[in-house]
Design a protein around this motif. Structure first.
Motif, PDB file in Angstrom:
ATOM      1  N   TYR A 321       1.062  -1.125   0.243  1.00 19.56           N
ATOM      2  CA  TYR A 321       0.102  -0.280   0.412  1.00 19.56           C
ATOM      3  C   TYR A 321       0.663   0.950   0.008  1.00 19.56           C
ATOM      4  CZ  TYR A 321       1.053  -0.290   4.612  1.00 19.56           C
ATOM      5  OH  TYR A 321       2.265  -0.378   6.412  1.00 19.56           O
ATOM      6  N   ILE A 322       1.977   1.110   0.200  1.00 15.93           N
ATOM      7  CA  ILE A 322       3.287   2.104   0.424  1.00 15.93           C
ATOM      8  C   ILE A 322       3.536   2.796  -1.272  1.00 15.93           C
ATOM      9  CG2 ILE A 322       5.931   2.551   0.315  1.00 15.93           C
ATOM     10  CD1 ILE A 322       5.803   0.623   3.346  1.00 15.93           C
ATOM     11  N   LEU A 323       3.180   1.911  -1.971  1.00 14.14           N
ATOM     12  CA  LEU A 323       3.171   2.476  -3.467  1.00 14.14           C
ATOM     13  C   LEU A 323       2.585   3.192  -3.812  1.00 14.14           C
ATOM     14  CD1 LEU A 323       4.763  -1.049  -4.624  1.00 14.14           C
ATOM     15  CD2 LEU A 323       5.784   1.410  -3.606  1.00 14.14           C
ATOM     16  N   ASP A 324       1.256   3.575  -3.261  1.00 18.32           N
ATOM     17  CA  ASP A 324       0.326   4.020  -3.389  1.00 18.32           C
ATOM     18  C   ASP A 324       0.601   5.736  -3.389  1.00 18.32           C
ATOM     19  OD1 ASP A 324      -1.531   2.311  -4.428  1.00 18.32           O
ATOM     20  OD2 ASP A 324      -1.989   2.011  -2.448  1.00 18.32           O
ATOM     21  N   ASP A 325       1.406   6.470  -2.041  1.00 11.90           N
ATOM     22  CA  ASP A 325       2.029   7.424  -1.664  1.00 11.90           C
ATOM     23  C   ASP A 325       3.367   7.303  -2.489  1.00 11.90           C
ATOM     24  OD1 ASP A 325      -0.631   7.038   0.001  1.00 11.90           O
ATOM     25  OD2 ASP A 325       0.867   6.860   0.905  1.00 11.90           O
ATOM     26  N   ILE A 326       4.374   6.566  -2.619  1.00 12.70           N
ATOM     27  CA  ILE A 326       5.789   6.923  -2.959  1.00 12.70           C
ATOM     28  C   ILE A 326       5.703   5.658  -4.182  1.00 12.70           C
ATOM     29  CG2 ILE A 326       6.321   6.606  -1.582  1.00 12.70           C
ATOM     30  CD1 ILE A 326       8.866   8.192  -1.884  1.00 12.70           C
ATOM     31  N   CYS A 327       6.637   5.841  -5.284  1.00 12.97           N
ATOM     32  CA  CYS A 327       6.727   5.008  -5.836  1.00 12.97           C
ATOM     33  C   CYS A 327       7.947   5.284  -7.008  1.00 12.97           C
ATOM     34  CB  CYS A 327       5.831   4.187  -6.534  1.00 12.97           C
ATOM     35  SG  CYS A 327       6.378   2.384  -7.190  1.00 12.97           S
ATOM     36  N   TRP A 357      10.778   6.069 -18.352  1.00  7.29           N
ATOM     37  CA  TRP A 357      12.135   6.473 -18.784  1.00  7.29           C
ATOM     38  C   TRP A 357      11.805   7.911 -18.097  1.00  7.29           C
ATOM     39  CZ3 TRP A 357      16.445   7.289 -14.878  1.00  7.29           C
ATOM     40  CH2 TRP A 357      17.058   8.717 -15.725  1.00  7.29           C
ATOM     41  N   ASN A 358      11.655   8.479 -19.627  1.00  8.53           N
ATOM     42  CA  ASN A 358      11.427   9.420 -19.919  1.00  8.53           C
ATOM     43  C   ASN A 358      10.093   9.653 -19.231  1.00  8.53           C
ATOM     44  OD1 ASN A 358      13.529  10.601 -22.302  1.00  8.53           O
ATOM     45  ND2 ASN A 358      13.069   8.493 -22.707  1.00  8.53           N
ATOM     46  N   ILE A 359       9.336   9.337 -18.949  1.00  4.84           N
ATOM     47  CA  ILE A 359       7.522   9.885 -18.311  1.00  4.84           C
ATOM     48  C   ILE A 359       7.265  10.318 -17.392  1.00  4.84           C
ATOM     49  CG2 ILE A 359       5.375   8.974 -18.437  1.00  4.84           C
ATOM     50  CD1 ILE A 359       5.729   7.777 -20.692  1.00  4.84           C
ATOM     51  N   LEU A 360       8.532   9.743 -16.517  1.00  3.85           N
ATOM     52  CA  LEU A 360       8.241   9.872 -14.882  1.00  3.85           C
ATOM     53  C   LEU A 360       9.468  10.373 -14.343  1.00  3.85           C
ATOM     54  CD1 LEU A 360       8.282   5.783 -13.794  1.00  3.85           C
ATOM     55  CD2 LEU A 360       6.427   7.249 -13.927  1.00  3.85           C
ATOM     56  N   PRO A 361       9.198  11.046 -13.479  1.00  3.74           N
ATOM     57  CA  PRO A 361      10.207  11.951 -12.486  1.00  3.74           C
ATOM     58  C   PRO A 361      11.450  11.607 -12.516  1.00  3.74           C
ATOM     59  CG  PRO A 361       7.776  11.939 -11.366  1.00  3.74           C
ATOM     60  CD  PRO A 361       7.521  11.174 -12.498  1.00  3.74           C
ATOM     61  N   LEU A 362      12.590  11.949 -12.195  1.00  4.54           N
ATOM     62  CA  LEU A 362      13.743  11.523 -11.882  1.00  4.54           C
ATOM     63  C   LEU A 362      13.249  10.396 -10.362  1.00  4.54           C
ATOM     64  CD1 LEU A 362      16.471  14.452 -13.041  1.00  4.54           C
ATOM     65  CD2 LEU A 362      16.031  12.127 -14.344  1.00  4.54           C
ATOM     66  N   PRO A 363      13.803   9.211 -10.815  1.00  5.66           N
ATOM     67  CA  PRO A 363      13.665   8.406  -9.042  1.00  5.66           C
ATOM     68  C   PRO A 363      14.370   8.829  -7.997  1.00  5.66           C
ATOM     69  CG  PRO A 363      15.471   7.440 -11.261  1.00  5.66           C
ATOM     70  CD  PRO A 363      14.412   7.956 -11.719  1.00  5.66           C
ATOM     71  N   TRP A 364      15.618   9.438  -8.428  1.00  7.58           N
ATOM     72  CA  TRP A 364      16.234  10.122  -6.664  1.00  7.58           C
ATOM     73  C   TRP A 364      15.742  11.191  -5.744  1.00  7.58           C
ATOM     74  CZ3 TRP A 364      18.541   9.740 -11.922  1.00  7.58           C
ATOM     75  CH2 TRP A 364      18.893  11.062 -11.932  1.00  7.58           C
ATOM     76  N   GLU A 365      14.956  12.163  -6.997  1.00  9.06           N
ATOM     77  CA  GLU A 365      14.309  12.996  -7.209  1.00  9.06           C
ATOM     78  C   GLU A 365      13.139  12.732  -6.400  1.00  9.06           C
ATOM     79  OE1 GLU A 365      13.612  15.788  -9.959  1.00  9.06           O
ATOM     80  OE2 GLU A 365      15.510  16.654  -9.517  1.00  9.06           O
ATOM     81  N   GLN A 371      10.562  15.013  -5.623  1.00 14.33           N
ATOM     82  CA  GLN A 371       9.077  14.958  -6.608  1.00 14.33           C
ATOM     83  C   GLN A 371       8.282  13.858  -6.334  1.00 14.33           C
ATOM     84  OE1 GLN A 371       8.087  17.146  -9.905  1.00 14.33           O
ATOM     85  NE2 GLN A 371      10.311  18.156  -9.957  1.00 14.33           N
ATOM     86  N   PHE A 372       7.342  13.984  -7.156  1.00 11.29           N
ATOM     87  CA  PHE A 372       6.159  13.109  -6.768  1.00 11.29           C
ATOM     88  C   PHE A 372       6.002  12.401  -7.276  1.00 11.29           C
ATOM     89  CE2 PHE A 372       1.152  11.591  -6.334  1.00 11.29           C
ATOM     90  CZ  PHE A 372       1.573  11.017  -5.704  1.00 11.29           C
ATOM     91  N   CYS A 373       5.689  10.372  -7.863  1.00 16.19           N
ATOM     92  CA  CYS A 373       5.540   9.462  -8.243  1.00 16.19           C
ATOM     93  C   CYS A 373       5.440   8.348  -7.756  1.00 16.19           C
ATOM     94  CB  CYS A 373       6.812  10.123  -9.025  1.00 16.19           C
ATOM     95  SG  CYS A 373       6.733   7.834 -10.504  1.00 16.19           S
ATOM     96  N   ASN A 374       3.864   8.551  -7.917  1.00 17.16           N
ATOM     97  CA  ASN A 374       3.176   6.649  -6.934  1.00 17.16           C
ATOM     98  C   ASN A 374       2.891   5.675  -8.376  1.00 17.16           C
ATOM     99  OD1 ASN A 374       0.904   7.453  -8.554  1.00 17.16           O
ATOM    100  ND2 ASN A 374       0.030   7.229  -6.704  1.00 17.16           N
TER     101      ASN A 374
END
Length: 436
Positions: A321-327, A357-365, A371-374
């Motif tokens: 369920y954590i992945l719904d908030d941050i992934c 990789w190009n669509i999503l925000p940079l993973p380390w950010e 940045q936000f990504c889930n």
């Protein structure tokens, strides 16, 4: 050195799987049944010990960071201070200790290295009680500055080597001798899977060989057959699939999750620096002049390995369920332009993972919460790129696949060469560029 000691030593080396299999045969030949021995012999028969030439051109160790042994020996002479002959100044901790103890002798602050503003003038030296000429003081000051510079470089190189190891085999090199030696089945599985994981990539336009082969499967089945004796925590340092994690208590899984989270944080900081220092073509991830592709690819590999293990533990703990908030996503490696051209000319196309990789925000950010990504965003990006988000490992643990054992090829910079002596001659005569 006993065989089990030699086997443990391979965890921090890049020994051929065939040579590790030979050690396992020696250790387990009386415990293996006929079928198990025949499976293991597929690799062991190709060991250097059984070879007519008994030679490989490939390095069997990881790189080592150069310390400050030379500079510190000179400093000991100039400062006229006594040091233990057993002190090893190739280790970061020992270099830091030397600087901490020596810098106050000339009232130099560690980290203050501006030649114009950070040195003491004649009046300040007198007030500090330093009976030194300007020339003598400057000589000592400069030498300590060089040692600090060497320390910083040693730290950076150590990080690179550590991340390279993590990219290959996770935390295998951190397993203690006590944990390794506690159970023979555990030791043999870890050592062989470690050797398979450390095999170098080949120059190809196809996917790389998967490290978990039929010999790994046989050795892992022996661990499962003796589950009560198997050291599953040690196994989980290199193999975090659902089956292995099943044997760990939730507390053990939680500690391991914390360990991998910390490693991800360290890798994220290093990736951010590399991204800033290198002008990388994010759209194609093709190498161009000026890119430090070796460091980037090793660090990207470490991120992906750490992320896979983090993801496996999230699911094993029932915390998806954590992945719904941050992934956070994967990090793409840099690809040589000739490999991309080869791939396209043979009917392929740019790796669809690169599109994600190009669509999503940079993973380390995302990891650093800049940045936000889930999970939902990653699923949408994967579907847009035409790949399955689960089977591709973007949002769920990868499905384990067992590959057939194949002999380890003799490589020069990823290119297969039939003869190890020929490989060494070609490298010596610079027929291949780049670093091993």
């Amino acid at each position: 050195m006993t065989t089990i000691e030699q086997l443990y030593k391979t965890l921090d080396e890049r020994r051929r799987p065939e040579d590790v299999a030979e050690m396992i045969v020696e250790l387990m030949k009386n415990d293996l049944n006929r079928h198990e021995l025949s499976v293991l012999e597929k690799a062991a028969q190709g060991s250097l010990k059984r070879s007519l030439y008994g030679y490989t051109s490939m390095l069997e160790t990881f790189g080592t960071a150069v310390g400050a042994e030379k500079q510190i020996k000179k400093a000991i002479e100039i400062f006229k201070i006594s040091q233990s002959e057993t002190s090893n100044y190739h280790y970061i901790e020992n270099i830091e200790t030397f600087l901490t103890e020596t810098s106050p002798l000339i009232h130099k602050s560690i980290g203050k290295n501006d030649f114009r503003s950070d040195r003491l003038n004649k009046i300040q030296r007198k007030e500090a009680g330093l009976d030194l000429s300007k020339r003598s003081y400057n000589k000592k000051w400069r030498l300590l500055k060089r040692i600090e510079k060497r320390l910083y470089k040693c730290i950076q190189e150590s990080k690179k080597i550590e991340f390279q190891k993590i990219a290959k085999h996770g935390l295998a090199h951190t397993i203690s001798p006590e944990d390794f030696n506690a159970d023979l089945n555990t030791a043999c599985f870890i050592a062989y899977f470690n050797a398979r994981s450390n095999v170098r990539s080949t120059f190809t336009n196809q996917s790389q060989e998967r490290p978990f082969d039929e010999i790994c499967e046989m050795l892992f089945n022996r661990c499962k057959g003796n589950a009560d004796k198997t050291n599953w925590q040690a196994v989980s340092y290199i193999y975090t699939n659902e089956e292995a994690l099943h044997y760990l208590a939730d507390e053990q899984k939680g500690r391991l999750l914390g360990k991998w989270s910390k490693i991800l944080q360290e890798i994220a900081e290093f990736l951010e620096k590399l991204w800033t220092d290198n002008d990388i073509n994010r759209k194609t991830m093709a190498v161009k002049k000026g890119n430090d592709s070796t460091t980037w690819n090793n660090t990207a590999g470490a991120w992906n390995k750490a992320r896979d293990n983090w993801m496996n533990l999230i699911y094993a703990l029932g915390m998806e369920y954590i992945l719904d908030d941050i992934c956070f996503g994967k990090v793409m490696r840099l690809m040589a332009a000739d490999v991309i051209a080869w791939h396209l000319s043979s009917g392929g196309k740019l790796d669809p993972n690169t599109e994600v990789w190009n669509i999503l925000p940079l993973p380390w950010e995302v990891f650093q919460e800049k940045q936000f990504c889930n999970k939902k965003m990653i699923i949408q990006a994967c579907r847009k790129a035409g790949i399955d988000p689960e089977k591709s490992g973007w949002i769920a643990p990868k499905t384990q696949q067992v590959s057939q054992f194949k002999p380890t090829p003799e490589l020069v910079h990823g290119v297969t060469v039939s003869n190890p002596f020929l490989a060494s001659v070609l490298r010596k005569n610079k027929y291949f560029s780049g670093k091993i």
